[in-house]
Scaffold this motif. Sequence first.
Motif, PDB file in Angstrom:
ATOM      1  N   THR A 193       0.752  -3.728   8.104  1.00 42.70           N
ATOM      2  CA  THR A 193       0.284  -5.060   9.083  1.00 42.70           C
ATOM      3  C   THR A 193       0.556  -6.223   7.570  1.00 42.70           C
ATOM      4  N   LEU A 194      -0.523  -5.926   6.240  1.00 41.17           N
ATOM      5  CA  LEU A 194      -0.605  -6.713   5.652  1.00 41.17           C
ATOM      6  C   LEU A 194      -0.554  -5.986   4.490  1.00 41.17           C
ATOM      7  N   MET A 195       0.052  -6.544   3.180  1.00 46.61           N
ATOM      8  CA  MET A 195       0.015  -6.140   1.893  1.00 46.61           C
ATOM      9  C   MET A 195      -1.533  -6.590   1.303  1.00 46.61           C
ATOM     10  N   ARG A 196      -1.822  -5.067   0.950  1.00 45.81           N
ATOM     11  CA  ARG A 196      -3.267  -4.827  -0.162  1.00 45.81           C
ATOM     12  C   ARG A 196      -3.356  -6.223  -1.259  1.00 45.81           C
ATOM     13  N   THR A 197      -2.379  -6.250  -1.745  1.00 39.16           N
ATOM     14  CA  THR A 197      -2.101  -7.792  -2.973  1.00 39.16           C
ATOM     15  C   THR A 197      -0.700  -8.197  -2.444  1.00 39.16           C
ATOM     16  N   SER A 221       2.436  -2.312  -2.833  1.00 38.97           N
ATOM     17  CA  SER A 221       1.835  -3.204  -2.505  1.00 38.97           C
ATOM     18  C   SER A 221       1.335  -3.084  -1.188  1.00 38.97           C
ATOM     19  N   TRP A 222       1.545  -1.853  -0.256  1.00 38.60           N
ATOM     20  CA  TRP A 222       1.406  -2.439   0.785  1.00 38.60           C
ATOM     21  C   TRP A 222       0.520  -1.113   1.353  1.00 38.60           C
ATOM     22  N   SER A 223       0.430  -0.833   0.133  1.00 37.42           N
ATOM     23  CA  SER A 223      -1.080   0.532   0.646  1.00 37.42           C
ATOM     24  C   SER A 223      -2.021   0.491  -0.897  1.00 37.42           C
ATOM     25  N   VAL A 224      -1.418  -0.141  -1.583  1.00 36.87           N
ATOM     26  CA  VAL A 224      -1.845  -0.047  -3.153  1.00 36.87           C
ATOM     27  C   VAL A 224      -2.160  -1.360  -3.612  1.00 36.87           C
ATOM     28  N   ASP A 225      -3.882  -0.834  -4.431  1.00 41.58           N
ATOM     29  CA  ASP A 225      -4.282  -2.674  -4.993  1.00 41.58           C
ATOM     30  C   ASP A 225      -4.675  -2.574  -5.596  1.00 41.58           C
ATOM     31  N   PHE A 226      -2.865  -2.700  -6.791  1.00 45.99           N
ATOM     32  CA  PHE A 226      -3.045  -2.858  -8.250  1.00 45.99           C
ATOM     33  C   PHE A 226      -3.592  -3.050  -9.698  1.00 45.99           C
ATOM     34  N   GLN A 227      -4.887  -3.766  -8.728  1.00 42.38           N
ATOM     35  CA  GLN A 227      -5.998  -4.887 -10.071  1.00 42.38           C
ATOM     36  C   GLN A 227      -7.180  -3.350 -10.140  1.00 42.38           C
ATOM     37  N   ARG A 228      -7.574  -2.623  -8.906  1.00 44.76           N
ATOM     38  CA  ARG A 228      -8.414  -2.028  -8.198  1.00 44.76           C
ATOM     39  C   ARG A 228      -8.240  -0.344  -9.093  1.00 44.76           C
ATOM     40  N   ASP A 229      -7.227   0.462  -8.111  1.00 41.60           N
ATOM     41  CA  ASP A 229      -6.856   1.376  -7.353  1.00 41.60           C
ATOM     42  C   ASP A 229      -6.175   2.467  -8.837  1.00 41.60           C
ATOM     43  N   ILE A 230      -5.452   1.524  -9.787  1.00 41.14           N
ATOM     44  CA  ILE A 230      -5.339   1.629 -11.119  1.00 41.14           C
ATOM     45  C   ILE A 230      -6.259   3.021 -12.371  1.00 41.14           C
ATOM     46  N   ARG A 231      -5.642   3.918 -12.507  1.00 40.38           N
ATOM     47  CA  ARG A 231      -6.779   4.308 -13.594  1.00 40.38           C
ATOM     48  C   ARG A 231      -6.233   5.108 -14.665  1.00 40.38           C
ATOM     49  N   ARG A 232      -7.013   4.875 -15.623  1.00 41.99           N
ATOM     50  CA  ARG A 232      -6.191   5.624 -17.274  1.00 41.99           C
ATOM     51  C   ARG A 232      -5.873   7.109 -16.203  1.00 41.99           C
ATOM     52  N   LEU A 255       1.522   9.768  -3.677  1.00 39.94           N
ATOM     53  CA  LEU A 255       1.603   8.570  -3.067  1.00 39.94           C
ATOM     54  C   LEU A 255       3.385   8.469  -3.453  1.00 39.94           C
ATOM     55  N   GLN A 256       4.063   9.599  -2.330  1.00 39.29           N
ATOM     56  CA  GLN A 256       5.513   9.788  -2.383  1.00 39.29           C
ATOM     57  C   GLN A 256       6.148   9.126  -1.945  1.00 39.29           C
ATOM     58  N   LEU A 257       7.574   7.784  -1.907  1.00 45.10           N
ATOM     59  CA  LEU A 257       7.941   7.192  -1.360  1.00 45.10           C
ATOM     60  C   LEU A 257       9.410   8.084  -1.470  1.00 45.10           C
ATOM     61  N   TYR A 258      10.712   7.885   0.302  1.00 40.13           N
ATOM     62  CA  TYR A 258      11.382   8.116   0.137  1.00 40.13           C
ATOM     63  C   TYR A 258      11.878   6.596   0.181  1.00 40.13           C
ATOM     64  N   ARG A 259      13.080   6.126   0.101  1.00 31.06           N
ATOM     65  CA  ARG A 259      14.571   5.282   1.055  1.00 31.06           C
ATOM     66  C   ARG A 259      15.123   5.990   1.642  1.00 31.06           C
ATOM     67  N   ALA A 278       9.759   7.366  -5.226  1.00 33.88           N
ATOM     68  CA  ALA A 278       8.757   7.164  -6.555  1.00 33.88           C
ATOM     69  C   ALA A 278       8.019   7.963  -6.388  1.00 33.88           C
ATOM     70  N   ASN A 279       6.782   8.037  -6.881  1.00 33.60           N
ATOM     71  CA  ASN A 279       5.297   8.890  -6.689  1.00 33.60           C
ATOM     72  C   ASN A 279       4.840   8.241  -7.650  1.00 33.60           C
ATOM     73  N   LEU A 280       3.493   8.142  -6.934  1.00 24.89           N
ATOM     74  CA  LEU A 280       2.476   7.512  -7.851  1.00 24.89           C
ATOM     75  C   LEU A 280       1.372   8.415  -7.534  1.00 24.89           C
ATOM     76  N   ASN A 281       1.331   8.901  -8.477  1.00 23.22           N
ATOM     77  CA  ASN A 281       0.069  10.103  -8.903  1.00 23.22           C
ATOM     78  C   ASN A 281      -1.584   9.301  -8.875  1.00 23.22           C
ATOM     79  N   LEU A 282      -2.045   8.678  -7.750  1.00 25.58           N
ATOM     80  CA  LEU A 282      -3.427   8.321  -8.301  1.00 25.58           C
ATOM     81  C   LEU A 282      -4.705   9.123  -7.900  1.00 25.58           C
TER      82      LEU A 282
END
Length: 259
Positions: A203-207, A131-142, A178-182, A169-173
């Motif tokens: 600084t702020l979440m996108r959504t 949620s810090w970098s992705v707007d789930f209302q606009r960035d996600i596509r089929r 967009l890979q994230l590692y703990r 986790a990896n979110l492919n947009l």
Amino acid sequence: LKTFKIESGDTVAGILQSAGVPGTDAYKIVSTLGEYVDVRKIRAGQSFKAKIKQSEDDGSISLAEMKMDIDPLKSLKIFKEGDEYVAKVKEKEVSQHSYAGATQIETSLYGSAARSGIPAPVIARLIKMYSWSVDFQRDIRRDDRIEVLYDVYETDDGKAVRYGDIHYANLNLGGIDLQLYRFEDKDGNTGYYDSLGRSVKKTLMRTPVDGARVSSGFGMRHHPILGYNKMHKGVDFAASLGTPLYAAGDGVLEFAGRN
């Protein structure tokens, strides 16, 4: 041990009495049970096992033993000692397991991930991570894709009692990963980082609201109350009543309520 299933309108005491246990004993058993679980919150579908015995001397019926699961991790055993009923709690052994899940997004991330078998708590944590970098209302596509590696704590019989950390986790947009590692530092602080070691936290979440829509953006607008154009120095989100909120960033909450 015989299994008794609680139907709508049933009570534990009522079921025991129907099985022949005297009312006074049934009351004592429920009182003992009530020390560990709120009997008012026992719902239809819950079951317990009980062994009912009949005395060879006078033919009286009593409870020899009763077992009930009080949560996925603990079970309660009630038995008679002298004239009183006592209880013992048994806690199941728990072991940690890691699972990987992946799915192509067809309609929504949440719905597609759930249909692929990724647990709801994992999906919720995944959404919060991005949620810090992705707007789930606009960035996600089929046809976008999600991959996740996560921990589950399970009992010996395979029941999940809680969900642990997401390790990767990896979110492919749109073909971009967009890979994230703990990662945990030497002081025990944990966070999520991309493949270049940059923290996902901005600084702020996108959504900051899951499932929200922007009802008023930043910039000049016609003020609905004052009646003239005025700079709107923020972004307003609208969502249905009961929608959980996230803190958009670190700060101090100054007001909550109608304003």
